[in-house]
Scaffold this active site. Structure first.
Site, PDB file in Angstrom:
ATOM      1  N   TYR A  53       0.836  -1.198   0.000  1.00 56.82           N
ATOM      2  CA  TYR A  53       0.000   0.000   0.000  1.00 56.82           C
ATOM      3  C   TYR A  53       0.877   1.258   0.000  1.00 56.82           C
ATOM      4  O   TYR A  53       1.910   1.314   0.653  1.00 56.82           O
ATOM      5  CB  TYR A  53      -0.914   0.025   1.222  1.00 56.82           C
ATOM      6  CG  TYR A  53      -2.043  -0.981   1.190  1.00 56.82           C
ATOM      7  CD1 TYR A  53      -2.270  -1.782   0.073  1.00 56.82           C
ATOM      8  CD2 TYR A  53      -2.888  -1.141   2.276  1.00 56.82           C
ATOM      9  CE1 TYR A  53      -3.298  -2.706   0.043  1.00 56.82           C
ATOM     10  CE2 TYR A  53      -3.930  -2.059   2.271  1.00 56.82           C
ATOM     11  CZ  TYR A  53      -4.124  -2.839   1.155  1.00 56.82           C
ATOM     12  OH  TYR A  53      -5.151  -3.749   1.142  1.00 56.82           O
ATOM     13  N   GLY A 215     -16.505  -0.410  -4.710  1.00 61.81           N
ATOM     14  CA  GLY A 215     -15.874   0.747  -5.341  1.00 61.81           C
ATOM     15  C   GLY A 215     -16.726   1.998  -5.333  1.00 61.81           C
ATOM     16  O   GLY A 215     -16.515   2.907  -6.154  1.00 61.81           O
ATOM     17  N   LEU A 218     -22.264   1.153  -4.254  1.00 57.48           N
ATOM     18  CA  LEU A 218     -23.296   0.921  -3.246  1.00 57.48           C
ATOM     19  C   LEU A 218     -23.322   2.037  -2.205  1.00 57.48           C
ATOM     20  O   LEU A 218     -24.000   1.909  -1.184  1.00 57.48           O
ATOM     21  CB  LEU A 218     -23.054  -0.425  -2.551  1.00 57.48           C
ATOM     22  CG  LEU A 218     -23.180  -1.657  -3.453  1.00 57.48           C
ATOM     23  CD1 LEU A 218     -22.642  -2.897  -2.745  1.00 57.48           C
ATOM     24  CD2 LEU A 218     -24.634  -1.870  -3.875  1.00 57.48           C
ATOM     25  N   GLY A 220     -24.411   5.235  -2.643  1.00 56.31           N
ATOM     26  CA  GLY A 220     -25.268   6.361  -2.992  1.00 56.31           C
ATOM     27  C   GLY A 220     -24.768   7.150  -4.176  1.00 56.31           C
ATOM     28  O   GLY A 220     -24.920   8.370  -4.235  1.00 56.31           O
TER      29      GLY A 220
END
Length: 330
Positions: A53, A215, A218, A220
């Protein structure tokens, strides 16, 4: 905050896991520190990272951010159940990635240095290594545990049969084995329900879903578009997915509105209602996103709402919410 055991282990973890993948590339070090402090304020004690990361900024950069935060003191390390991962390539030379005994040793020591700690609570294989035998992997892991450098081991992105392979190899060595599996799991991607979830439950492993909002789809996304708010789901692939599932997402956002809940909270709450799920990973880039995610822990979905979500986002296989082989066979 609610807490649960991580699989069959005695380790107590929060029902939400703080994902740190945005620390460095998307969130500044200062903002990342504020987010981690706020997570502790909310009772979130379970943090996830990986040696790869922050690659866009520099190799291991996200682990370095966390390490410098631990170094500030205030029992930050002691309050944190710290999980990191290895597998990804960290350099250009051979043996700087995957799961050879050599890389396991080097990667663990490098993560410990970057994280400024002398032990890892949970060390996860980021992917299965088809070229390294399980005897070699478990021997290298057992050395880390004997040295006190790692307490528990987990997997990520494993198939069900990989979980079985790993656990049976550990059993043969009288080793604790894996205590968790980190998988892609959300309302729109339910493939793990066929074999990974049943395998994890059978072996007493906690399941840690990544990308719980798929991603941002979901979270909004249509409402944010109408409001003119910036959305994470603006890439070409995300736009194509949205167009392919627009009717489905519209119905989902209406269902959430009828519940008086944010779509992101419903997606997280649904995961928390699934048997075997320990803690979805939330990856906030801002304090507001972190604070908002806490509502999901308190959101209880009744049987009627869960059934409506199953209708909107059917389980894989022609026979509905059943594990393999019943999902696709008699």
């Amino acid at each position: 905050m609610e807490y649960t055991q991580l699989g069959r282990s005695g380790l107590s973890v929060s029902r939400l896991m703080l994902g740190t993948m945005n620390f460095g590339p998307e969130a500044s070090e200062e903002d990342s520190r504020v987010i981690m402090d706020r997570a502790h304020d909310h009772g979130i004690n379970f943090f996830d990272t990986a040696n790869t990361y922050g690659r866009a900024v520099g190799p291991g950069f996200t682990e370095q951010i966390i390490g410098r935060w631990f170094a500030l003191g205030g029992d930050r390390r002691e309050k944190t159940v710290l999980a990191t991962k290895l597998y990804g390539q960290m350099g250009e030379w051979p043996n700087e990635g995957r799961l050879s005994a050599l890389n396991i040793r080097r990667a663990a020591d490098a993560s410990l240095r970057r994280l400024q700690t002398d032990y890892l609570d949970l060390y996860q294989m980021h992917h299965v290594d088809r070229n390294t035998p399980w005897d070699e992997i478990w021997e290298a892991f057992s050395v880390l545990r004997q040295q006190g450098k790692v307490l528990y081991f987990g997997s990520s992105n494993f198939a069900g049969w990989h979980v079985a392979q790993a656990q049976e190899a550990a059993r043969a060595r009288h080793f604790l084995g894996l205590v968790s599996e980190q998988s892609l799991y959300n309302l729109m991607s339910r493939w793990v329900e066929l074999e990974v979830l049943p395998a994890a439950r059978h072996y007493g492993m906690g399941v840690i879903p990544w990308s719980p909002l798929y991603g941002g789809l979901l979270g909004g996304v249509l409402r944010k578009q109408r409001d003119g708010a910036a959305s994470r789901s603006t890439g070409e692939r995300a736009a194509q997915l949205l167009e392919a599932h627009r009717d489905q997402i519209e119905a989902y956002e209406k269902l959430a509105a009828d519940l008086g809940a944010d779509p992101a909270d419903v997606a997280l709450a649904w995961l928390l209602h699934q048997d075997g799920v320990t803690a979805p990973i939330i990856g906030p880039r801002t304090i507001e996103q972190l604070d908002g995610a806490l509502r999901a822990v308190e959101l209880k979905l009744d049987a009627d709402t869960l059934a409506k979500l199953d209708e909107l986002f059917p389980a894989p296989g022609p026979h509905g919410s059943k594990p393999a082989p019943e999902a696709y066979a008699w």
